[in-house]
Scaffold this motif. Structure first.
Motif, PDB file in Angstrom:
ATOM      1  N   GLU A 219       0.843   9.609  -1.486  1.00  0.00           N
ATOM      2  CA  GLU A 219       0.130  10.513  -0.575  1.00  0.00           C
ATOM      3  C   GLU A 219       0.010   9.906   0.816  1.00  0.00           C
ATOM      4  O   GLU A 219       0.153  10.612   1.820  1.00  0.00           O
ATOM      5  CB  GLU A 219      -1.258  10.846  -1.135  1.00  0.00           C
ATOM      6  CG  GLU A 219      -1.194  11.739  -2.354  1.00  0.00           C
ATOM      7  CD  GLU A 219      -2.563  12.043  -2.941  1.00  0.00           C
ATOM      8  OE1 GLU A 219      -3.589  11.736  -2.299  1.00  0.00           O
ATOM      9  OE2 GLU A 219      -2.589  12.613  -4.048  1.00  0.00           O
ATOM     10  N   LEU A 220      -0.237   8.603   0.888  1.00  0.00           N
ATOM     11  CA  LEU A 220      -0.289   7.917   2.185  1.00  0.00           C
ATOM     12  C   LEU A 220       1.080   7.972   2.859  1.00  0.00           C
ATOM     13  O   LEU A 220       1.175   8.261   4.047  1.00  0.00           O
ATOM     14  CB  LEU A 220      -0.749   6.464   2.015  1.00  0.00           C
ATOM     15  CG  LEU A 220      -0.792   5.616   3.284  1.00  0.00           C
ATOM     16  CD1 LEU A 220      -1.743   6.196   4.317  1.00  0.00           C
ATOM     17  CD2 LEU A 220      -1.172   4.172   2.932  1.00  0.00           C
ATOM     18  N   ARG A 221       2.143   7.725   2.084  1.00  0.00           N
ATOM     19  CA  ARG A 221       3.504   7.823   2.650  1.00  0.00           C
ATOM     20  C   ARG A 221       3.754   9.212   3.205  1.00  0.00           C
ATOM     21  O   ARG A 221       4.272   9.372   4.305  1.00  0.00           O
ATOM     22  CB  ARG A 221       4.559   7.488   1.587  1.00  0.00           C
ATOM     23  CG  ARG A 221       4.655   6.041   1.239  1.00  0.00           C
ATOM     24  CD  ARG A 221       5.934   5.716   0.462  1.00  0.00           C
ATOM     25  NE  ARG A 221       6.241   6.601  -0.641  1.00  0.00           N
ATOM     26  CZ  ARG A 221       5.818   6.429  -1.897  1.00  0.00           C
ATOM     27  NH1 ARG A 221       5.048   5.392  -2.200  1.00  0.00           N
ATOM     28  NH2 ARG A 221       6.168   7.268  -2.848  1.00  0.00           N
TER      29      ARG A 221
ATOM     30  N   ALA B 131       2.575   1.895  -3.323  1.00  0.00           N
ATOM     31  CA  ALA B 131       1.669   2.339  -4.379  1.00  0.00           C
ATOM     32  C   ALA B 131       1.035   3.700  -4.117  1.00  0.00           C
ATOM     33  O   ALA B 131       0.417   4.273  -5.018  1.00  0.00           O
ATOM     34  CB  ALA B 131       0.557   1.290  -4.561  1.00  0.00           C
ATOM     35  N   ASP B 132       1.173   4.237  -2.908  1.00  0.00           N
ATOM     36  CA  ASP B 132       0.428   5.440  -2.545  1.00  0.00           C
ATOM     37  C   ASP B 132       1.345   6.502  -1.937  1.00  0.00           C
ATOM     38  O   ASP B 132       1.509   6.581  -0.709  1.00  0.00           O
ATOM     39  CB  ASP B 132      -0.677   5.061  -1.554  1.00  0.00           C
ATOM     40  CG  ASP B 132      -1.662   6.181  -1.302  1.00  0.00           C
ATOM     41  OD1 ASP B 132      -1.346   7.357  -1.596  1.00  0.00           O
ATOM     42  OD2 ASP B 132      -2.750   5.878  -0.776  1.00  0.00           O
TER      43      ASP B 132
ATOM     44  N   ARG C 211       0.836  -1.210   0.000  1.00  0.00           N
ATOM     45  CA  ARG C 211       0.000   0.000   0.000  1.00  0.00           C
ATOM     46  C   ARG C 211       0.865   1.252   0.000  1.00  0.00           C
ATOM     47  O   ARG C 211       0.598   2.204  -0.750  1.00  0.00           O
ATOM     48  CB  ARG C 211      -0.931   0.019   1.211  1.00  0.00           C
ATOM     49  CG  ARG C 211      -2.129  -0.880   1.052  1.00  0.00           C
ATOM     50  CD  ARG C 211      -3.071  -0.915   2.251  1.00  0.00           C
ATOM     51  NE  ARG C 211      -3.138   0.278   3.061  1.00  0.00           N
ATOM     52  CZ  ARG C 211      -3.132   0.268   4.400  1.00  0.00           C
ATOM     53  NH1 ARG C 211      -3.037  -0.855   5.073  1.00  0.00           N
ATOM     54  NH2 ARG C 211      -3.216   1.388   5.069  1.00  0.00           N
TER      55      ARG C 211
END
Length: 124
Positions: A90-92, A87-88, A84
């Motif tokens: 913004e989450l990181r 792939a993301d 996750r």
């Protein structure tokens, strides 16, 4: 069982330049089963790294799943969390920024201020 790490994993041994070491990666992965507080986690958080941690009681005292880290119980959950984050971006970024704030709240300066305030309150 294969004993060699994947090509994208490096076991460095002791590292003097901790900010440089943390800065070299995108995510801090710490699947330890035992820990007393997680100083190394706070060091990674201070560098703004999103953290994937094993869900152990001591980490629940200091860190919040989904806010400043991802806490995982199983190997499958850890794999999912890492995928996750890969792939993301913004989450990181969100977890990393919240992690930096968590580390600041546990800094030596902040802890020292709380200690002084406690002593002053007791002496008053």
């Amino acid at each position: 069982m294969d004993t060699e790490p994947p090509e994208n994993v490096t076991f460095t041994g002791w590292v003097d330049d901790k900010p440089g070491a943390f800065g070299a990666g995108d995510v801090f992965f710490f699947p330890t089963k035992e820990e007393n507080q997680g100083i190394v986690v706070l060091e990674a958080m201070a560098c703004g790294k999103p953290c994937v941690l094993r869900d152990i009681p001591v980490f629940r005292e200091y860190f919040s799943d989904g806010h400043d880290c991802i806490l995982c119980e199983t190997r499958g959950e850890m794999v999912d969390a890492l995928e996750r984050l890969a792939a993301d971006p913004e989450l990181r970024a969100r977890l990393g920024e919240n992690a930096r704030e968590t580390a600041a709240a546990h800094s030596l300066d902040r802890v020292g201020e709380e200690l002084v305030a406690t002593y002053e309150e007791l002496l008053a």
